[in-house]
Design a protein around this motif. Structure first.
Motif, PDB file in Angstrom:
ATOM      1  N   ARG A 180      -6.958  -8.006 -21.595  1.00  0.00           N
ATOM      2  CA  ARG A 180      -7.442  -8.295 -20.313  1.00  0.00           C
ATOM      3  C   ARG A 180      -6.456  -7.927 -19.261  1.00  0.00           C
ATOM      4  O   ARG A 180      -5.367  -8.582 -19.149  1.00  0.00           O
ATOM      5  CB  ARG A 180      -7.732  -9.912 -20.088  1.00  0.00           C
ATOM      6  N   TRP A 181      -7.045  -7.168 -18.302  1.00  0.00           N
ATOM      7  CA  TRP A 181      -6.043  -7.238 -17.061  1.00  0.00           C
ATOM      8  C   TRP A 181      -6.864  -7.159 -15.692  1.00  0.00           C
ATOM      9  O   TRP A 181      -8.038  -7.364 -15.742  1.00  0.00           O
ATOM     10  CB  TRP A 181      -5.428  -5.563 -17.351  1.00  0.00           C
ATOM     11  N   ILE A 182      -6.103  -7.167 -14.662  1.00  0.00           N
ATOM     12  CA  ILE A 182      -6.755  -7.480 -13.318  1.00  0.00           C
ATOM     13  C   ILE A 182      -6.761  -6.054 -12.588  1.00  0.00           C
ATOM     14  O   ILE A 182      -6.108  -4.975 -12.826  1.00  0.00           O
ATOM     15  CB  ILE A 182      -5.931  -8.220 -12.532  1.00  0.00           C
ATOM     16  N   ASP A 183      -7.630  -5.742 -11.593  1.00  0.00           N
ATOM     17  CA  ASP A 183      -7.502  -4.727 -10.604  1.00  0.00           C
ATOM     18  C   ASP A 183      -7.364  -5.138  -9.193  1.00  0.00           C
ATOM     19  O   ASP A 183      -8.113  -5.966  -8.624  1.00  0.00           O
ATOM     20  CB  ASP A 183      -9.063  -3.807 -10.777  1.00  0.00           C
ATOM     21  N   ASP A 184      -6.257  -4.749  -8.695  1.00  0.00           N
ATOM     22  CA  ASP A 184      -5.961  -4.899  -7.209  1.00  0.00           C
ATOM     23  C   ASP A 184      -6.984  -4.125  -6.502  1.00  0.00           C
ATOM     24  O   ASP A 184      -6.996  -2.782  -6.451  1.00  0.00           O
ATOM     25  CB  ASP A 184      -4.360  -4.584  -7.142  1.00  0.00           C
ATOM     26  N   GLU A 185      -7.550  -4.701  -5.508  1.00  0.00           N
ATOM     27  CA  GLU A 185      -8.654  -4.063  -4.697  1.00  0.00           C
ATOM     28  C   GLU A 185      -8.219  -3.155  -3.675  1.00  0.00           C
ATOM     29  O   GLU A 185      -8.509  -2.184  -3.254  1.00  0.00           O
ATOM     30  CB  GLU A 185      -9.444  -5.112  -3.795  1.00  0.00           C
ATOM     31  N   SER A 186      -6.702  -3.416  -3.678  1.00  0.00           N
ATOM     32  CA  SER A 186      -6.044  -2.545  -2.234  1.00  0.00           C
ATOM     33  C   SER A 186      -5.711  -1.196  -2.973  1.00  0.00           C
ATOM     34  O   SER A 186      -5.425  -0.293  -2.185  1.00  0.00           O
ATOM     35  CB  SER A 186      -4.561  -3.431  -1.803  1.00  0.00           C
ATOM     36  N   ASN A 187      -5.845  -1.098  -4.498  1.00  0.00           N
ATOM     37  CA  ASN A 187      -5.429   0.270  -4.942  1.00  0.00           C
ATOM     38  C   ASN A 187      -6.713   1.124  -4.512  1.00  0.00           C
ATOM     39  O   ASN A 187      -6.726   2.467  -4.854  1.00  0.00           O
ATOM     40  CB  ASN A 187      -5.592   0.130  -6.464  1.00  0.00           C
ATOM     41  N   GLN A 188      -7.924   0.658  -3.966  1.00  0.00           N
ATOM     42  CA  GLN A 188      -9.061   1.577  -3.661  1.00  0.00           C
ATOM     43  C   GLN A 188      -8.920   1.972  -2.082  1.00  0.00           C
ATOM     44  O   GLN A 188      -9.575   3.002  -1.803  1.00  0.00           O
ATOM     45  CB  GLN A 188     -10.208   1.004  -3.792  1.00  0.00           C
ATOM     46  N   ASP A 189      -8.091   1.421  -1.565  1.00  0.00           N
ATOM     47  CA  ASP A 189      -7.664   1.738  -0.112  1.00  0.00           C
ATOM     48  C   ASP A 189      -7.193   2.942   0.217  1.00  0.00           C
ATOM     49  O   ASP A 189      -5.856   3.076   0.017  1.00  0.00           O
ATOM     50  CB  ASP A 189      -7.021   0.706   0.614  1.00  0.00           C
ATOM     51  N   GLU A 190      -7.726   4.096   0.517  1.00  0.00           N
ATOM     52  CA  GLU A 190      -7.087   5.467   0.715  1.00  0.00           C
ATOM     53  C   GLU A 190      -6.260   5.605   1.966  1.00  0.00           C
ATOM     54  O   GLU A 190      -5.857   6.752   2.436  1.00  0.00           O
ATOM     55  CB  GLU A 190      -8.242   6.639   0.623  1.00  0.00           C
ATOM     56  N   ARG A 191      -6.322   4.537   2.679  1.00  0.00           N
ATOM     57  CA  ARG A 191      -5.286   4.605   3.773  1.00  0.00           C
ATOM     58  C   ARG A 191      -4.074   4.724   3.519  1.00  0.00           C
ATOM     59  O   ARG A 191      -2.885   5.053   3.975  1.00  0.00           O
ATOM     60  CB  ARG A 191      -5.542   3.455   4.911  1.00  0.00           C
ATOM     61  N   PHE A 192      -3.624   4.181   2.289  1.00  0.00           N
ATOM     62  CA  PHE A 192      -2.356   4.440   1.591  1.00  0.00           C
ATOM     63  C   PHE A 192      -2.119   5.580   0.969  1.00  0.00           C
ATOM     64  O   PHE A 192      -3.140   6.414   0.279  1.00  0.00           O
ATOM     65  CB  PHE A 192      -2.109   3.269   0.433  1.00  0.00           C
TER      66      PHE A 192
END
Length: 441
Positions: A180-192
């Motif tokens: 089980r792992w978590i997904d950081d929603e900021s990883n979807q932010d293509e401003r980075f």
């Protein structure tokens, strides 16, 4: 594939299992797989110590849930867990990614023993992204080396055992073992920038060239090897031109080609933990420093750092150390704390000890700075003249002179701490006490 991944991991860390293994555990896929692999090694080798550290940045509304998730997973795996909260201070000139990364490294150092080996979960896709980012920034071999499988940073050893495997392989492993792992929603932010590469660029590259991750990793490894060879030769040449940690001999430096001069200077700055200046600033060295008149004192500044010339020396200064010290009275205490962080130490000595200063208990003593017009005569000399002239004869750069503590006895210059005692105060008189002056810090 899962057995292949485990065998690779076990072989990779086999040389490091005598010390604690600390997994940098974000709770995401990569670090979750990494922690599971480390626990499998511990199962095979019970003497292996496995710990996990989670950094709570506070950037996401889910940060508390992630911390709780990681702690729960570690309890289930019987792994010692350390949760560390950090506060990020980021101004408009800084990248949030860079600030968060540095905060993570600092927090990990704070909670890990010095002999620990810290495991990082970066994989082949991360390596591809890092290479592309460095390429975009115009990096040379050092930058294009991307991430090293083993890296020593600020006294800690970091290991990246998964660099040869892509994210798809890690996902396959995780699903096989029902992790089980978590997904950081900021990883979807293509401003980075990294997220932009991950979602919009690397899928296109892989669709056209499926093996691009492997070939770019090979290029990064070759760049790293070339960089190591370059640094070996650069170290030898730096040793030939270095006068001190903060000074290079300009004449000796000029005996090398301009390309080699730049390489030597960059390595020198790196060893002094100084930020490397922009290329256009380095290009000003020949005209503004090498061609300067002997009595000129040119200066190039970037960030908090400065390059200065004095006589035939190229000096590196951290402007944060150029603190203006204020005068202080000395009434017999063992030390005085200076404004720039140094300490002036007073040690009582025996009559006749070389280099001592003799003071009567009744005399008024002050520590001052920057007063170079006072008459002074170092031991071994016959005549007094302004301190400024002696410091010039001693080839002491001007910015160092202003930091030198001047010991004034009844308004007469008696000693320059860390350098010389005036001959008038270097011999005992009835009732005087002998003191030795030193500077610490």
């Amino acid at each position: 594939m899962s057995d292949k991944l485990y065998i690779h991991f076990k072989n990779f860390i086999d040389a490091y299992t005598a010390q604690p293994l600390v997994v940098a555990y974000s709770g995401g896929l990569d670090s979750t797989v990494l922690l599971h692999l480390a626990c499998r090694v511990r199962q095979a080798l019970p003497e292996v110590q496995v710990r996990a550290v989670h950094i709570h940045h506070g950037l996401s509304p889910n940060a508390d849930l992630w911390l709780a998730h990681c702690e729960t997973q570690c309890q289930a795996l019987d792994v010692a867990f350390f949760g560390q909260r950090v506060v990020l201070a980021c101004d408009s000139r800084q990248s949030l990614e860079a600030v968060a990364r540095e905060a993570r490294y600092q927090a990990i150092r704070d909670v890990t023993p010095e002999d620990a080996h810290i495991l990082l979960g970066q994989h082949q896709d991360d390596q591809l992204e890092t290479f592309l980012l460095q390429l975009k920034r115009g990096a040379g071999p050092k930058g294009l080396s991307a991430m090293a499988a083993r890296q020593v940073r600020a006294g800690r050893c970091y290991l990246r055992p998964l660099l040869e495997y892509d994210r798809a392989t890690l996902e396959q492993y995780a699903r096989q073992y029902n992790l089980r792992w978590i997904d950081d929603e900021s990883n979807q932010d293509e401003r980075f920038e990294r997220n932009f590469l991950r979602h919009s660029i690397t899928p296109l590259l892989k669709a056209r060239w499926p093996s691009v991750g492997t070939t770019v990793s090979r290029s990064a490894r070759l760049c790293a090897e070339q960089q190591l060879l370059l640094e070996e030769v650069s170290d030898e040449r730096l040793a030939l031109v270095a006068v001190a940690d903060d000074c290079l001999d300009i004449r000796k430096l000029q005996s090398f080609s301009w390309l080699w001069q730049q390489q030597i200077i960059r390595l020198w700055l790196q060893k002094q933990q100084a930020q490397v200046p922009p290329q256009q600033l380095l290009q000003r060295l020949p005209g503004e420093f090498y061609a300067a008149k002997p009595d000129a004192q040119p200066c190039l500044a970037w960030g908090s750092w400065q390059l200065r010339r004095f006589q035939q020396g190229l000096y590196l200064l951290d402007s944060r150390s150029l603190v203006q010290n204020v005068s202080q009275d000395w009434v017999g205490q063992a030390q005085l704390q200076l404004d720039d962080g140094r300490r002036l130490l007073f040690t009582q000595a025996q009559d006749g000890d070389a280099g001592c200063l003799y003071i009567l208990p009744s005399q008024k003593v002050q520590v001052r700075f920057g007063e170079f017009s006072h008459a002074f005569c170092p031991m071994g000399q016959q005549h007094h003249k302004p301190l400024k002239q002696w410091l010039k004869l001693a080839h002491i750069p001007p910015w160092q002179r202003t930091k030198m503590p001047l010991l004034m006895v009844e308004d007469r210059l008696a000693a320059v701490a860390g350098w010389q005692v005036d001959r008038r105060f270097a011999l005992p008189v009835a009732g005087s006490q002998a003191w030795r002056l030193d500077i610490a810090g």
